[in-house]
Design a protein around this motif. Structure first.
Motif: not given
Length: 157
Positions: A29, A32, A35
């Motif tokens: 998580q 992500v 990013l």
């Protein structure tokens, strides 16, 4: 490469399974969220095989092992059945002749659909005259066929 098993918890949210899974899920998580625009993150997912069907297959294997007359080890019998079902690789043996090696049927190696196809192929192989004569060399072929069909009828879904 990181791996994580996720499940839906009591609140309906995805969570990592177990302590290690919880840490891996948190890392995923975070990766992500962090990013940058244009950055990529590669991941794969699969749905594991049905635990109920997995257990049923192994109960059937042990049932067959108790009935057969050739093998002293259930793992050797399972390898023979796997090869007989065609789930194998052919490699050169020590003298150059090709030999069949069973592929792994480990939980993490096979998804449910592939495992179901293997089980169907094993059951088909068990119904062959070759398999029955090998497992029960002194039994009448018609009796062996009836016995394997009766046994498998209790396991087929």
């Amino acid at each position: 490469m990181s791996a994580v098993v996720v499940y839906k918890d009591e609140t309906g949210k995805l969570a990592g399974f177990g302590d290690k899974g919880g840490r891996a899920w948190s890392k995923f998580q975070r990766a992500v969220r962090e990013l940058e625009v244009g950055e990529t993150l590669d991941f794969e997912w699969k749905k594991p095989r049905s635990p109920k069907f997995h257990r049923l297959f192994f109960v059937m294997l042990h049932d067959l092992f108790d009935r057969q007359e050739q093998f002293a080890d259930v793992d050797q019998m399972r390898a023979w059945l796997t090869v007989g079902a065609g789930y194998c690789e052919f490699v050169p043996g020590p003298k150059g002749r090709m030999v069949a090696l069973p592929k792994s049927i480990a939980w993490a190696k096979m998804e449910d659909v592939e495992f179901s196809e293997l089980v169907a192929a094993v059951w088909k192989f068990l119904r062959t005259e070759h398999a029955q004569r090998f497992l029960w060399p002194d039994m009448d072929p018609d009796e062996a066929d009836a016995a394997i069909n009766d046994m498998l009828a209790g396991y087929e879904r």
